[in-house]
Design an enzyme around this catalytic site. Sequence first.
Site, PDB file in Angstrom:
ATOM      1  N   ASN A  52      36.415  43.966  39.448  1.00 34.81           N
ATOM      2  CA  ASN A  52      37.109  44.397  40.668  1.00 34.81           C
ATOM      3  C   ASN A  52      38.398  45.157  40.339  1.00 34.81           C
ATOM      4  O   ASN A  52      39.248  45.342  41.207  1.00 34.81           O
ATOM      5  CB  ASN A  52      37.447  43.184  41.537  1.00 34.81           C
ATOM      6  CG  ASN A  52      36.207  42.438  41.961  1.00 34.81           C
ATOM      7  OD1 ASN A  52      35.200  43.038  42.303  1.00 34.81           O
ATOM      8  ND2 ASN A  52      36.266  41.110  41.928  1.00 34.81           N
ATOM      9  N   HIS A 138      34.655  35.889  53.467  1.00 33.00           N
ATOM     10  CA  HIS A 138      34.692  35.213  52.165  1.00 33.00           C
ATOM     11  C   HIS A 138      34.565  33.687  52.292  1.00 33.00           C
ATOM     12  O   HIS A 138      34.994  33.097  53.283  1.00 33.00           O
ATOM     13  CB  HIS A 138      36.035  35.553  51.510  1.00 33.00           C
ATOM     14  CG  HIS A 138      36.146  35.153  50.084  1.00 33.00           C
ATOM     15  ND1 HIS A 138      36.816  34.018  49.683  1.00 33.00           N
ATOM     16  CD2 HIS A 138      35.673  35.736  48.962  1.00 33.00           C
ATOM     17  CE1 HIS A 138      36.758  33.929  48.355  1.00 33.00           C
ATOM     18  NE2 HIS A 138      36.073  34.959  47.895  1.00 33.00           N
ATOM     19  N   GLU A 177      37.531  40.950  57.432  1.00 32.29           N
ATOM     20  CA  GLU A 177      37.942  41.542  56.163  1.00 32.29           C
ATOM     21  C   GLU A 177      38.144  43.045  56.299  1.00 32.29           C
ATOM     22  O   GLU A 177      37.513  43.688  57.143  1.00 32.29           O
ATOM     23  CB  GLU A 177      36.892  41.247  55.083  1.00 32.29           C
ATOM     24  CG  GLU A 177      36.786  39.753  54.821  1.00 32.29           C
ATOM     25  CD  GLU A 177      35.981  39.369  53.597  1.00 32.29           C
ATOM     26  OE1 GLU A 177      35.533  40.265  52.856  1.00 32.29           O
ATOM     27  OE2 GLU A 177      35.820  38.160  53.375  1.00 32.29           O
ATOM     28  N   SER A 181      33.367  41.972  50.658  1.00 31.99           N
ATOM     29  CA  SER A 181      33.351  41.875  49.198  1.00 31.99           C
ATOM     30  C   SER A 181      31.975  42.082  48.584  1.00 31.99           C
ATOM     31  O   SER A 181      31.871  42.524  47.447  1.00 31.99           O
ATOM     32  CB  SER A 181      33.912  40.525  48.764  1.00 31.99           C
ATOM     33  OG  SER A 181      33.230  39.468  49.398  1.00 31.99           O
ATOM     34  N   ASP A 206      41.852  39.897  55.826  1.00 29.54           N
ATOM     35  CA  ASP A 206      41.757  39.640  54.384  1.00 29.54           C
ATOM     36  C   ASP A 206      41.408  40.986  53.764  1.00 29.54           C
ATOM     37  O   ASP A 206      40.295  41.477  53.915  1.00 29.54           O
ATOM     38  CB  ASP A 206      40.665  38.591  54.121  1.00 29.54           C
ATOM     39  CG  ASP A 206      40.415  38.374  52.628  1.00 29.54           C
ATOM     40  OD1 ASP A 206      40.743  39.267  51.828  1.00 29.54           O
ATOM     41  OD2 ASP A 206      39.854  37.316  52.284  1.00 29.54           O
ATOM     42  N   LYS A 241      42.533  42.078  42.112  1.00 25.86           N
ATOM     43  CA  LYS A 241      41.523  43.128  42.183  1.00 25.86           C
ATOM     44  C   LYS A 241      42.160  44.470  41.801  1.00 25.86           C
ATOM     45  O   LYS A 241      42.491  44.635  40.642  1.00 25.86           O
ATOM     46  CB  LYS A 241      40.845  43.071  43.536  1.00 25.86           C
ATOM     47  CG  LYS A 241      39.853  41.880  43.501  1.00 25.86           C
ATOM     48  CD  LYS A 241      39.651  41.093  44.719  1.00 25.86           C
ATOM     49  CE  LYS A 241      38.781  39.882  44.384  1.00 25.86           C
ATOM     50  NZ  LYS A 241      38.709  38.918  45.475  1.00 25.86           N
TER      51      LYS A 241
HETATM   52  C1  LIG Z   1      38.449  37.607  45.776  1.00 24.05           C
HETATM   53  C2  LIG Z   1      38.599  37.320  47.215  1.00 24.05           C
HETATM   54  C3  LIG Z   1      39.411  36.281  47.670  1.00 24.05           C
HETATM   55  C4  LIG Z   1      40.030  35.296  46.732  1.00 24.05           C
HETATM   56  O1  LIG Z   1      41.078  35.832  46.018  1.00 24.05           O
HETATM   57  P1  LIG Z   1      41.460  35.223  44.598  1.00 24.05           P
HETATM   58  O2  LIG Z   1      42.836  35.685  44.379  1.00 24.05           O
HETATM   59  O3  LIG Z   1      40.475  35.756  43.629  1.00 24.05           O
HETATM   60  O4  LIG Z   1      41.372  33.727  44.752  1.00 24.05           O
HETATM   61  C5  LIG Z   1      39.590  36.144  49.026  1.00 24.05           C
HETATM   62  N1  LIG Z   1      38.976  36.965  49.901  1.00 24.05           N
HETATM   63  C6  LIG Z   1      38.164  37.946  49.488  1.00 24.05           C
HETATM   64  C7  LIG Z   1      37.502  38.812  50.501  1.00 24.05           C
HETATM   65  C8  LIG Z   1      37.924  38.132  48.144  1.00 24.05           C
HETATM   66  O5  LIG Z   1      37.088  39.079  47.732  1.00 24.05           O
END
Ligand SMILES: *Cc1c(COP(=O)(O)O)cnc(C)c1O
Length: 398
Positions: A52, A138, A177, A181, A206, A241
Amino acid sequence: MTGSAVTGPFGLSAALAEREQAGLLRSRVATDGASGGRLKVGGGDYLNFSANDYLGLADHPAIKVAFQEGIERYGAGAGASPLVTGYSRAHQQLEETLAEWLGLEAVLLFNCGFSANQAVLKALLGKEHLLWQDRLNHASLQEMGSQLPCKMKRFGHNDMAALERQLEPNRGLIVSEGVFSMDGDQGPWRALAALAAQSGNWLMIDDAHGLGVLGPQGRGTLAAQGVNPAGVHIQMGTFGKAIGVAGAFVGGSRELVAYLVNFARHYVYSTHMPAAQACAVIKSIELVRAADEARAQLGELITRFRQGAQALGWQLGASNTPIQPLLVGESSAALQLAERLRGRGVWVSAIRPPTVPVGTARLRITLSAAHRAEDVDRLLDVLGPCPADNERGGTHAA
Ligand SMILES: *Cc1c(COP(=O)(O)O)cnc(C)c1O
């Protein structure tokens, strides 16, 4: 009797055996480092299409130096939770940097996105509240939502008519979101903001996969879609990411942040992220903001991949982001395809249920500004034409 005494009350071996039989058992691969769109594993060197790290910053020299200087100045660990002595000037500077970059009144840092999401939902939602979530949100959001005393309603993916039917005035929180993801498509944020405003409910984004990648200065999905951040009460993003480090933040009004400082248990009762990590993230954000050229290159790679894969007959998702799912259908077929690619030096992850809905197993191909056009061409060459029996595989996920 002896059997249960050996296995204990939790049935671990049965659960594992069931997963194995379904072809869904997970295991890990220890890598020897990733850099420049490449991955070292077990003595092999692979083209890496499963990270990512969308801008190729995880191995950036200036970020590594900022991390090292942060360690020299603040030490390796924060030493305490943020309300004790774990909150430093570096953390405060990162909060201010994020607030200015994203047009937020105030920001709070978390150790990871998973805990940030859980903290927010848990701190806000009581049994009198409603929580509306996109069906593809997520795991951190779905899981906490289903454990809380509030009532949770899930709406069909990006289905605004379904959400509108479910909404009740002034009752709770809508969460979706920026970039999904596993599918790479975007949420309809203008429509979400309009529905939240009309119904008097709060709205949370998110943007783990939009931040750094989309919009001017990489400000994320809201900026890319021209949505006023003031209409989104809670913004969450991660540093693991495109930012290339680790950690997460939640931003919004000063009052929201003051409330979370008092009531977010994952914040209050957890050792703060190392100050040096905050130093690294500050440096990364400086690079991300200036990376419009890298984002344009990334856009070209995305187009190149999509055109090439479609010409080969593969089913893609409706994604214009670096997340490009190649829909396969059955878990075993997705695993075999990933295996075949690895045999030819290309590392791609097969994503299977329960991470994605049953029957929608896929290769989750992620592109990075660290890739070159030749790397994408190599991926397409190794993929080759979609086998005929796969062609209808993706249609039920489309
Ligand atoms: C990766 C991810 C998370 C979690 O984040 P981390 O910092 O890796 O714990 C939360 N929401 C989405 C949509 C993600 O892809």
